[in-house]
Scaffold this motif. Sequence first.
Motif, PDB file in Angstrom:
ATOM      1  N   PHE A 199       0.805  -1.214   0.000  1.00 39.85           N
ATOM      2  CA  PHE A 199       0.000   0.000   0.000  1.00 39.85           C
ATOM      3  C   PHE A 199       0.847   1.278   0.000  1.00 39.85           C
ATOM      4  O   PHE A 199       0.411   2.313  -0.507  1.00 39.85           O
ATOM      5  CB  PHE A 199      -0.934   0.005   1.219  1.00 39.85           C
ATOM      6  CG  PHE A 199      -1.795  -1.212   1.312  1.00 39.85           C
ATOM      7  CD1 PHE A 199      -2.873  -1.384   0.450  1.00 39.85           C
ATOM      8  CD2 PHE A 199      -1.529  -2.205   2.242  1.00 39.85           C
ATOM      9  CE1 PHE A 199      -3.667  -2.523   0.523  1.00 39.85           C
ATOM     10  CE2 PHE A 199      -2.325  -3.339   2.323  1.00 39.85           C
ATOM     11  CZ  PHE A 199      -3.396  -3.509   1.466  1.00 39.85           C
ATOM     12  N   PHE A 200       2.036   1.205   0.559  1.00 40.69           N
ATOM     13  CA  PHE A 200       2.852   2.414   0.691  1.00 40.69           C
ATOM     14  C   PHE A 200       4.245   2.296   0.083  1.00 40.69           C
ATOM     15  O   PHE A 200       5.053   3.218   0.214  1.00 40.69           O
ATOM     16  CB  PHE A 200       2.985   2.795   2.170  1.00 40.69           C
ATOM     17  CG  PHE A 200       1.726   3.383   2.757  1.00 40.69           C
ATOM     18  CD1 PHE A 200       1.356   4.689   2.463  1.00 40.69           C
ATOM     19  CD2 PHE A 200       0.911   2.632   3.590  1.00 40.69           C
ATOM     20  CE1 PHE A 200       0.195   5.240   2.996  1.00 40.69           C
ATOM     21  CE2 PHE A 200      -0.254   3.162   4.129  1.00 40.69           C
ATOM     22  CZ  PHE A 200      -0.612   4.482   3.828  1.00 40.69           C
ATOM     23  N   ASN A 201       4.545   1.184  -0.578  1.00 40.19           N
ATOM     24  CA  ASN A 201       5.921   1.028  -1.074  1.00 40.19           C
ATOM     25  C   ASN A 201       6.231   1.880  -2.305  1.00 40.19           C
ATOM     26  O   ASN A 201       7.335   1.820  -2.831  1.00 40.19           O
ATOM     27  CB  ASN A 201       6.248  -0.438  -1.342  1.00 40.19           C
ATOM     28  CG  ASN A 201       5.371  -1.063  -2.409  1.00 40.19           C
ATOM     29  OD1 ASN A 201       4.581  -0.387  -3.053  1.00 40.19           O
ATOM     30  ND2 ASN A 201       5.509  -2.375  -2.588  1.00 40.19           N
ATOM     31  N   TYR A 202       5.278   2.691  -2.726  1.00 40.59           N
ATOM     32  CA  TYR A 202       5.561   3.663  -3.788  1.00 40.59           C
ATOM     33  C   TYR A 202       6.328   4.875  -3.263  1.00 40.59           C
ATOM     34  O   TYR A 202       6.902   5.646  -4.039  1.00 40.59           O
ATOM     35  CB  TYR A 202       4.253   4.131  -4.453  1.00 40.59           C
ATOM     36  CG  TYR A 202       3.404   5.045  -3.599  1.00 40.59           C
ATOM     37  CD1 TYR A 202       3.545   6.432  -3.663  1.00 40.59           C
ATOM     38  CD2 TYR A 202       2.461   4.518  -2.705  1.00 40.59           C
ATOM     39  CE1 TYR A 202       2.766   7.268  -2.882  1.00 40.59           C
ATOM     40  CE2 TYR A 202       1.693   5.350  -1.923  1.00 40.59           C
ATOM     41  CZ  TYR A 202       1.845   6.728  -2.015  1.00 40.59           C
ATOM     42  OH  TYR A 202       1.077   7.557  -1.230  1.00 40.59           O
ATOM     43  N   LEU A 203       6.337   5.028  -1.960  1.00 33.84           N
ATOM     44  CA  LEU A 203       7.014   6.183  -1.363  1.00 33.84           C
ATOM     45  C   LEU A 203       8.533   5.991  -1.383  1.00 33.84           C
ATOM     46  O   LEU A 203       9.025   4.869  -1.243  1.00 33.84           O
ATOM     47  CB  LEU A 203       6.529   6.385   0.073  1.00 33.84           C
ATOM     48  CG  LEU A 203       5.061   6.809   0.203  1.00 33.84           C
ATOM     49  CD1 LEU A 203       4.606   6.722   1.659  1.00 33.84           C
ATOM     50  CD2 LEU A 203       4.852   8.226  -0.339  1.00 33.84           C
ATOM     51  N   PRO A 204       9.294   7.088  -1.518  1.00 36.53           N
ATOM     52  CA  PRO A 204      10.751   6.994  -1.700  1.00 36.53           C
ATOM     53  C   PRO A 204      11.520   6.855  -0.398  1.00 36.53           C
ATOM     54  O   PRO A 204      12.260   7.745   0.009  1.00 36.53           O
ATOM     55  CB  PRO A 204      11.087   8.311  -2.403  1.00 36.53           C
ATOM     56  CG  PRO A 204      10.094   9.284  -1.837  1.00 36.53           C
ATOM     57  CD  PRO A 204       8.824   8.488  -1.643  1.00 36.53           C
ATOM     58  N   LEU A 205      11.342   5.718   0.270  1.00 39.60           N
ATOM     59  CA  LEU A 205      12.122   5.444   1.484  1.00 39.60           C
ATOM     60  C   LEU A 205      13.426   4.792   1.053  1.00 39.60           C
ATOM     61  O   LEU A 205      13.443   3.632   0.640  1.00 39.60           O
ATOM     62  CB  LEU A 205      11.333   4.521   2.415  1.00 39.60           C
ATOM     63  CG  LEU A 205      11.908   4.353   3.821  1.00 39.60           C
ATOM     64  CD1 LEU A 205      11.683   5.617   4.641  1.00 39.60           C
ATOM     65  CD2 LEU A 205      11.266   3.163   4.523  1.00 39.60           C
ATOM     66  N   ASP A 206      14.511   5.533   1.138  1.00 39.79           N
ATOM     67  CA  ASP A 206      15.793   5.043   0.618  1.00 39.79           C
ATOM     68  C   ASP A 206      16.435   4.023   1.557  1.00 39.79           C
ATOM     69  O   ASP A 206      16.866   2.958   1.129  1.00 39.79           O
ATOM     70  CB  ASP A 206      16.762   6.211   0.399  1.00 39.79           C
ATOM     71  CG  ASP A 206      16.255   7.162  -0.675  1.00 39.79           C
ATOM     72  OD1 ASP A 206      15.514   6.702  -1.561  1.00 39.79           O
ATOM     73  OD2 ASP A 206      16.583   8.356  -0.620  1.00 39.79           O
ATOM     74  N   GLY A 207      16.526   4.366   2.823  1.00 39.92           N
ATOM     75  CA  GLY A 207      17.211   3.498   3.776  1.00 39.92           C
ATOM     76  C   GLY A 207      18.709   3.698   3.743  1.00 39.92           C
ATOM     77  O   GLY A 207      19.332   3.702   2.683  1.00 39.92           O
ATOM     78  N   THR A 208      19.280   3.916   4.912  1.00 39.37           N
ATOM     79  CA  THR A 208      20.726   4.117   5.041  1.00 39.37           C
ATOM     80  C   THR A 208      21.245   3.191   6.133  1.00 39.37           C
ATOM     81  O   THR A 208      20.848   3.305   7.290  1.00 39.37           O
ATOM     82  CB  THR A 208      21.050   5.578   5.416  1.00 39.37           C
ATOM     83  OG1 THR A 208      20.404   6.458   4.509  1.00 39.37           O
ATOM     84  CG2 THR A 208      22.545   5.811   5.367  1.00 39.37           C
ATOM     85  N   LYS A 209      22.121   2.289   5.755  1.00 33.86           N
ATOM     86  CA  LYS A 209      22.653   1.344   6.725  1.00 33.86           C
ATOM     87  C   LYS A 209      23.664   2.027   7.647  1.00 33.86           C
ATOM     88  O   LYS A 209      24.507   2.817   7.204  1.00 33.86           O
ATOM     89  CB  LYS A 209      23.330   0.182   6.005  1.00 33.86           C
ATOM     90  CG  LYS A 209      23.890  -0.891   6.950  1.00 33.86           C
ATOM     91  CD  LYS A 209      24.379  -2.087   6.182  1.00 33.86           C
ATOM     92  CE  LYS A 209      24.887  -3.198   7.098  1.00 33.86           C
ATOM     93  NZ  LYS A 209      25.191  -4.425   6.358  1.00 33.86           N
TER      94      LYS A 209
END
Length: 352
Positions: A199-209
Amino acid sequence: MTDYIIVGSGLAGIAFAETLLQHDKSFIVFENKSQNSSSIAGGLYNPVILKRFSEVWNAKLQLELANSFYEEIEKKLNVQFDYKIPIFRKFFSVEEQNNWFTASDKPNLAPFLSTTIVNKKYNDINAPYGYGEVLQTGYVDTIALLSNYHNYLKSLNLLISETFDYGQVKLFDDHIEYKNIKSKHIVFAEGFGMHSNPFFNYLPLDGTKGELFIIRAADLDLDVIINTSVFILPLGNDLFKVGATYNWKDKTNTPTQEGKQELIERIKEILNCDFEIVDHFAGVRPTVRDRRPLLGTHPKHKNFHILNGLGTRGVMLAPAMAIDLYDFIENGKPLDKTIDIKRYATSYSPLY
């Protein structure tokens, strides 16, 4: 029927849960421990971006809300996890000292930057230009916060420890159903796990390790947090938390040899003493390209909401963002345009 289902119980999830409790709303929380960025976080709260000597967005309000929020939880759970401790920014030149004083003259930064250079000597740290002290700082022991709050939710039968199955969500006009639970709303607070959310994976959550150490250094006599290319945070008993690295490509929670070597090299640039690595851990921070959280309601499903993208400052952001989302859902108070997911409306493709 319950008022809310919350998916995820990291900093964002428990902040929203606590906000609901304060407003006498009913809810149930789902948590599968697939994400660990909250539990392995440095936990620092700091109103100043120390690379540029500039203010963190909305720092004053965030600090006020966070301080009262964590104080209330400490009282309720009878446990300490919030530690008020200064952050010292090590200076590397006279120019940096001058930049610090210039910043401290700015009205928005004056409450947070001491105008006195600290020349305190610490064993095995060479600092000929001294330190600048950041005010109103500290750290939250996120492991203590999360474990105690999860136990609290369990005692109230409000925590279900299982993976949320998106395929079993049924949508109706005025509520949703999930298995045997009917709820008016559902809030997804999944951190980097949002990428599995259809439902929300279109949003640009990049993630930084980020990778961090716990080290033992018997000769180090720190009683403050030192911030340079890494932070060094005293934990007591000769133990220190040190971090963190930033990796924008690797999206796993697995510690790496590359991260280990980077941290070792940075520590050796600061400390002149021997140290032992006691623990090495990693997690993926839920970061967003525009460095603002992701809050709001699904473009198509009015009962679906998101609280995510708290990035590297989850401890400071979570209480304020939880309140903002609650006021938006329950009271119709508009979200700040810079955090509302409507800013990414053109990215939405209506598959769900």
